[in-house]
Design a protein around this motif. Sequence first.
Motif, mmCIF file in Angstrom:
data_model
loop_
_atom_site.group_PDB
_atom_site.id
_atom_site.type_symbol
_atom_site.label_atom_id
_atom_site.label_comp_id
_atom_site.label_asym_id
_atom_site.label_seq_id
_atom_site.Cartn_x
_atom_site.Cartn_y
_atom_site.Cartn_z
ATOM 1 N N SER A 33 104.523 62.016 49.902
ATOM 2 C CA SER A 33 106.053 61.628 49.466
ATOM 3 C C SER A 33 107.103 62.540 49.707
ATOM 4 O O SER A 33 108.090 62.281 50.220
ATOM 5 C CB SER A 33 106.033 60.788 48.330
ATOM 6 O OG SER A 33 104.849 59.819 48.527
ATOM 7 N N LYS A 34 107.015 63.710 49.046
ATOM 8 C CA LYS A 34 108.022 64.623 49.045
ATOM 9 C C LYS A 34 108.090 65.612 50.365
ATOM 10 O O LYS A 34 109.409 65.811 50.668
ATOM 11 C CB LYS A 34 107.584 65.640 47.860
ATOM 12 C CG LYS A 34 107.572 64.933 46.408
ATOM 13 C CD LYS A 34 107.157 65.952 45.580
ATOM 14 C CE LYS A 34 107.046 65.465 44.012
ATOM 15 N NZ LYS A 34 106.648 66.392 42.750
ATOM 16 N N ASN A 35 107.156 65.424 51.134
ATOM 17 C CA ASN A 35 107.418 66.229 52.249
ATOM 18 C C ASN A 35 107.377 65.265 53.417
ATOM 19 O O ASN A 35 107.314 66.187 54.789
ATOM 20 C CB ASN A 35 106.297 67.290 52.312
ATOM 21 C CG ASN A 35 106.262 68.393 51.277
ATOM 22 O OD1 ASN A 35 107.044 69.482 51.228
ATOM 23 N ND2 ASN A 35 105.677 68.280 50.131
ATOM 24 N N TYR A 36 107.150 64.191 53.560
ATOM 25 C CA TYR A 36 107.064 63.531 54.767
ATOM 26 C C TYR A 36 108.221 63.575 55.746
ATOM 27 O O TYR A 36 108.195 63.914 57.038
ATOM 28 C CB TYR A 36 106.708 61.862 54.529
ATOM 29 C CG TYR A 36 106.929 61.014 55.748
ATOM 30 C CD1 TYR A 36 105.589 61.204 56.711
ATOM 31 C CD2 TYR A 36 108.002 60.464 56.199
ATOM 32 C CE1 TYR A 36 105.676 60.366 57.968
ATOM 33 C CE2 TYR A 36 107.788 59.919 57.445
ATOM 34 C CZ TYR A 36 106.674 59.745 58.185
ATOM 35 O OH TYR A 36 106.865 58.978 59.312
ATOM 36 N N GLU A 37 109.424 63.331 55.177
ATOM 37 C CA GLU A 37 110.680 63.568 56.045
ATOM 38 C C GLU A 37 110.806 64.906 56.594
ATOM 39 O O GLU A 37 111.219 65.018 57.655
ATOM 40 C CB GLU A 37 111.851 63.065 55.053
ATOM 41 C CG GLU A 37 111.912 61.715 54.498
ATOM 42 C CD GLU A 37 113.401 61.443 53.818
ATOM 43 O OE1 GLU A 37 113.951 62.228 53.731
ATOM 44 O OE2 GLU A 37 113.425 60.301 53.207
ATOM 45 N N GLU A 38 110.562 65.852 55.819
ATOM 46 C CA GLU A 38 110.950 67.186 56.438
ATOM 47 C C GLU A 38 109.647 67.380 57.561
ATOM 48 O O GLU A 38 110.156 68.040 58.632
ATOM 49 C CB GLU A 38 110.640 68.109 55.481
ATOM 50 C CG GLU A 38 110.645 69.906 55.912
ATOM 51 C CD GLU A 38 110.583 70.657 54.682
ATOM 52 O OE1 GLU A 38 110.793 72.169 55.314
ATOM 53 O OE2 GLU A 38 110.299 70.289 53.771
ATOM 54 N N LYS A 40 108.282 65.116 59.585
ATOM 55 C CA LYS A 40 108.508 64.160 60.574
ATOM 56 C C LYS A 40 109.622 64.829 61.334
ATOM 57 O O LYS A 40 109.724 64.731 62.401
ATOM 58 C CB LYS A 40 108.857 62.721 60.162
ATOM 59 C CG LYS A 40 108.701 61.938 61.145
ATOM 60 C CD LYS A 40 107.141 61.827 61.536
ATOM 61 C CE LYS A 40 106.958 60.844 62.901
ATOM 62 N NZ LYS A 40 105.673 60.912 63.550
ATOM 63 N N MET A 41 110.567 65.544 60.739
ATOM 64 C CA MET A 41 111.685 66.062 61.409
ATOM 65 C C MET A 41 111.321 67.260 62.176
ATOM 66 O O MET A 41 112.032 67.530 63.165
ATOM 67 C CB MET A 41 112.911 66.549 60.199
ATOM 68 C CG MET A 41 114.360 66.956 61.019
ATOM 69 S SD MET A 41 115.410 67.717 59.707
ATOM 70 C CE MET A 41 114.411 68.795 58.968
ATOM 71 N N PRO A 44 108.352 65.600 65.264
ATOM 72 C CA PRO A 44 108.631 64.255 65.658
ATOM 73 C C PRO A 44 107.661 63.448 66.400
ATOM 74 O O PRO A 44 107.602 62.108 66.181
ATOM 75 C CB PRO A 44 110.160 64.339 66.225
ATOM 76 C CG PRO A 44 110.007 65.474 66.957
ATOM 77 C CD PRO A 44 109.534 66.526 65.785
#
Length: 229
Positions: A33-38, A40-41, A44
Amino acid sequence: MSWKASLSRHLPIVRFFGCPKSPASRGVIGWYSKNYEELKMLNPTMPLLLRCSDNAMPAITTQLSFTTSHLLKYMLQKNKFQNTDGSINEERVAAAKKFLGYLNDPELKKEYEVSRWNSPGFDPQRPFLEDDQPDWKTDPKISKDLSRYIEINDELESTWNTITSGPDNEFTRAENGLLMCQRVDLWCAGEMEVEAALKHLLNLGKECNDLVPDTPEYITEFYPGASDL
């Protein structure tokens, strides 16, 4: 470059497993949850999947392209070549080292591949050859043309048969054991352990996977608006 940015260069997919109701999965789900956005960025096009279900064992899995060389090294390092009494079988150990020597000898591999075509119009590796022409080795012309190929091939087959002749499905169990290296179980693991497990899988991916195509030397990158255009 951050190790997170190199994930998609060496791993085709990463799957996270956990139980949303179990404290044993808090590390996996929390880190995801804490690292997914980073992640995925930075990656991609790479699938980063979270699979949750009741009583699921928290774990991380990926896909690794293991080769015969990886399997034989694994069996040697883990002492998988054993007799029924648990002692090491020196014959199969020697055969595995011999086969690894062939895999690491580019000149011998090239000679084997080239000698395959020494008899014009005949391919000894043609599908269903043994069914259609089982006595091809007794043909005087073919056996003479392919003498070196037959010599190397017979030696490799004999060595491989020795490697796979272990009792109690030894070779198959070793294959399954190596495949389990694609998974890291993380029961009650904290977020630091989850990150360490992912780095471990990344290092295995660097060794086993080849996802980045090699750019030919004659192709250069084009940048629109370059000063020399």
